[in-house]
Design a protein around this motif. Sequence first.
Motif, mmCIF file in Angstrom:
data_model
loop_
_atom_site.group_PDB
_atom_site.id
_atom_site.type_symbol
_atom_site.label_atom_id
_atom_site.label_comp_id
_atom_site.label_asym_id
_atom_site.label_seq_id
_atom_site.Cartn_x
_atom_site.Cartn_y
_atom_site.Cartn_z
ATOM 1 N N VAL A 97 2.367 14.660 -1.702
ATOM 2 C CA VAL A 97 1.957 14.888 -3.227
ATOM 3 C C VAL A 97 1.688 16.461 -3.135
ATOM 4 C CG1 VAL A 97 0.796 14.433 -5.208
ATOM 5 C CG2 VAL A 97 1.064 12.681 -3.731
ATOM 6 N N THR A 98 2.367 17.271 -3.765
ATOM 7 C CA THR A 98 2.343 18.634 -3.851
ATOM 8 C C THR A 98 3.096 19.168 -5.092
ATOM 9 O OG1 THR A 98 2.825 20.585 -2.370
ATOM 10 C CG2 THR A 98 4.246 18.903 -2.390
ATOM 11 N N HIS A 99 2.671 20.595 -5.408
ATOM 12 C CA HIS A 99 3.481 21.238 -6.413
ATOM 13 C C HIS A 99 4.247 22.576 -5.928
ATOM 14 C CE1 HIS A 99 2.600 19.283 -10.159
ATOM 15 N NE2 HIS A 99 1.314 18.980 -9.639
ATOM 16 N N ASP A 100 3.895 22.590 -4.361
ATOM 17 C CA ASP A 100 4.506 23.887 -3.709
ATOM 18 C C ASP A 100 5.916 23.534 -3.289
ATOM 19 O OD1 ASP A 100 5.119 25.536 -1.625
ATOM 20 O OD2 ASP A 100 3.153 25.507 -0.943
ATOM 21 N N ARG A 101 6.804 23.900 -4.045
ATOM 22 C CA ARG A 101 8.130 23.875 -3.788
ATOM 23 C C ARG A 101 8.763 24.082 -2.356
ATOM 24 N NH1 ARG A 101 10.825 26.046 -9.264
ATOM 25 N NH2 ARG A 101 10.672 24.068 -10.358
ATOM 26 N N ALA A 102 8.412 25.237 -1.718
ATOM 27 C CA ALA A 102 8.395 25.379 -0.188
ATOM 28 C C ALA A 102 8.023 24.271 0.497
ATOM 29 C CB ALA A 102 7.885 26.827 0.082
ATOM 30 N N LEU A 103 6.889 23.953 0.261
ATOM 31 C CA LEU A 103 6.235 22.916 1.158
ATOM 32 C C LEU A 103 6.947 21.234 0.824
ATOM 33 C CD1 LEU A 103 4.305 21.545 3.270
ATOM 34 C CD2 LEU A 103 2.468 21.135 1.068
ATOM 35 N N ALA A 104 7.229 21.370 -0.352
ATOM 36 C CA ALA A 104 8.052 20.094 -0.559
ATOM 37 C C ALA A 104 9.598 20.370 0.023
ATOM 38 C CB ALA A 104 8.244 19.831 -2.140
ATOM 39 N N GLU A 105 10.200 21.143 0.155
ATOM 40 C CA GLU A 105 11.357 21.529 0.712
ATOM 41 C C GLU A 105 11.253 21.505 2.486
ATOM 42 O OE1 GLU A 105 13.170 25.001 -0.600
ATOM 43 O OE2 GLU A 105 13.126 24.397 -2.857
ATOM 44 N N CYS A 106 10.034 21.796 2.945
ATOM 45 C CA CYS A 106 10.210 21.753 4.483
ATOM 46 C C CYS A 106 9.529 20.343 4.883
ATOM 47 C CB CYS A 106 9.200 22.769 5.051
ATOM 48 S SG CYS A 106 7.258 22.541 5.015
ATOM 49 N N SER A 107 9.290 19.491 4.000
ATOM 50 C CA SER A 107 8.778 18.263 4.172
ATOM 51 C C SER A 107 10.121 17.451 4.131
ATOM 52 C CB SER A 107 8.057 17.645 3.017
ATOM 53 O OG SER A 107 7.781 16.187 3.226
ATOM 54 N N THR A 108 10.339 16.814 5.122
ATOM 55 C CA THR A 108 11.498 15.953 5.427
ATOM 56 C C THR A 108 11.427 14.830 4.720
ATOM 57 O OG1 THR A 108 11.171 15.563 7.864
ATOM 58 C CG2 THR A 108 12.479 17.445 7.278
ATOM 59 N N GLY A 109 10.119 14.302 4.452
ATOM 60 C CA GLY A 109 9.992 13.134 4.204
ATOM 61 C C GLY A 109 9.920 13.378 2.580
ATOM 62 N N LYS A 148 0.759 -1.143 0.210
ATOM 63 C CA LYS A 148 0.004 0.087 0.054
ATOM 64 C C LYS A 148 0.839 1.377 -0.067
ATOM 65 C CE LYS A 148 -3.605 -1.726 2.785
ATOM 66 N NZ LYS A 148 -4.573 -1.653 3.729
ATOM 67 N N LEU A 149 0.362 2.179 -0.577
ATOM 68 C CA LEU A 149 1.294 3.358 -0.832
ATOM 69 C C LEU A 149 0.252 4.487 -0.024
ATOM 70 C CD1 LEU A 149 3.520 5.332 -1.854
ATOM 71 C CD2 LEU A 149 1.764 5.753 -3.931
ATOM 72 N N ARG A 150 0.913 5.173 1.099
ATOM 73 C CA ARG A 150 0.214 6.062 1.844
ATOM 74 C C ARG A 150 0.601 7.439 1.516
ATOM 75 N NH1 ARG A 150 -2.179 4.387 6.730
ATOM 76 N NH2 ARG A 150 -1.825 6.158 7.694
ATOM 77 N N VAL A 151 -0.254 8.112 1.324
ATOM 78 C CA VAL A 151 -0.036 9.444 0.576
ATOM 79 C C VAL A 151 -0.793 10.382 1.100
ATOM 80 C CG1 VAL A 151 0.820 8.751 -1.682
ATOM 81 C CG2 VAL A 151 -1.378 9.651 -1.254
ATOM 82 N N MET A 152 -0.496 11.932 1.337
ATOM 83 C CA MET A 152 -1.198 12.742 1.709
ATOM 84 C C MET A 152 -0.997 13.794 0.348
ATOM 85 S SD MET A 152 -0.573 15.864 4.546
ATOM 86 C CE MET A 152 -1.195 14.800 5.828
ATOM 87 N N PHE A 153 -2.317 14.307 -0.091
ATOM 88 C CA PHE A 153 -2.229 15.541 -1.176
ATOM 89 C C PHE A 153 -2.468 16.539 -0.338
ATOM 90 C CE2 PHE A 153 -4.812 11.692 -3.182
ATOM 91 C CZ PHE A 153 -3.677 11.428 -4.144
ATOM 92 N N ASP A 154 -1.452 17.890 -0.954
ATOM 93 C CA ASP A 154 -1.732 19.071 -0.683
ATOM 94 C C ASP A 154 -2.846 19.652 -1.438
ATOM 95 O OD1 ASP A 154 -1.190 21.494 0.091
ATOM 96 O OD2 ASP A 154 0.474 21.920 -1.271
ATOM 97 N N SER A 155 -3.490 20.740 -0.783
ATOM 98 C CA SER A 155 -4.645 21.310 -1.581
ATOM 99 C C SER A 155 -4.401 21.535 -3.174
ATOM 100 C CB SER A 155 -5.142 22.476 -0.703
ATOM 101 O OG SER A 155 -4.123 23.460 -0.829
ATOM 102 N N ASN A 156 -3.204 21.774 -3.300
ATOM 103 C CA ASN A 156 -3.068 22.096 -4.815
ATOM 104 C C ASN A 156 -3.205 20.707 -5.713
ATOM 105 O OD1 ASN A 156 -0.287 21.056 -4.772
ATOM 106 N ND2 ASN A 156 0.321 22.877 -3.948
ATOM 107 N N ALA A 157 -2.857 19.660 -5.154
ATOM 108 C CA ALA A 157 -2.916 18.209 -5.865
ATOM 109 C C ALA A 157 -4.365 17.952 -6.184
ATOM 110 C CB ALA A 157 -2.496 17.437 -4.792
ATOM 111 N N TYR A 158 -5.354 18.604 -5.499
ATOM 112 C CA TYR A 158 -6.913 18.282 -5.783
ATOM 113 C C TYR A 158 -7.198 19.045 -7.161
ATOM 114 C CZ TYR A 158 -7.283 16.108 -1.395
ATOM 115 O OH TYR A 158 -7.009 15.282 -0.295
ATOM 116 N N ASP A 159 -6.531 20.137 -7.390
ATOM 117 C CA ASP A 159 -6.690 20.558 -8.634
ATOM 118 C C ASP A 159 -6.224 19.778 -9.822
ATOM 119 O OD1 ASP A 159 -7.582 23.558 -8.409
ATOM 120 O OD2 ASP A 159 -5.707 23.786 -7.332
#
Length: 136
Positions: free
Chosen positions: A109-121, A11-22
Motif C-alpha cells: 500500500v503506497t502512493h509512491d509511483r516509483a515504489l509501486a512500479e519497482c514492486s513486481t507484486g 486474510k489479506l496480507r499487506v505492507m504499508f509504505d511509510s506514506n500510507a501511515y499519513d
Amino acid sequence: MAARGMTLPAKLRVMFDSNAYDEILRHNDVDRIRALIEAEELVVVTTHVQEDELRQIADAEKRIALLGVYHRVGGSRIAPGDVITGDTTYLSRDDLLAGVAKACCAALVTHDRALAECSTGAALTYDAFRQQVGLS
C-alpha cells in the motif's frame, strides 16, 4: 464461527509504505484497521524501513503522530534479509520494501509511483486498500 457451507474471507496480507501511515492518520482508520487485524481478516507486515523513515520526519509533531500510528497498527516485523535472496546490503529502501512485500504480501500500500512500479507484486493506493477492506 462460520455456518456450514459459508466461506470466510481470506486474510489479506499487506505492507504499508511509510506514506500510507499519513493516510491512516488522515482518515482516522487506526482503530478500524486494528479491528480487522484482531478479527484475523488483515495481516500487516512491516520492516525497519518504515519506522526508520518515520523517525526521520523533521516536524516533531508529525513524527510523533505518525510513529504512534505505526506502533498502534503494529504488524509482523520481518527482516528483509530473511526473505530476500542475495545480498541486501546495497539495496535501496524502496527495493527492500518491494522485495519483502513481494515475498510476504498480497499488496504493498503506497502512493509512491516509483515504489509501486519497482514492486513486481500488487501495489494499491491507500484509497484502493480502504475500498478493498471495506473502510470506505
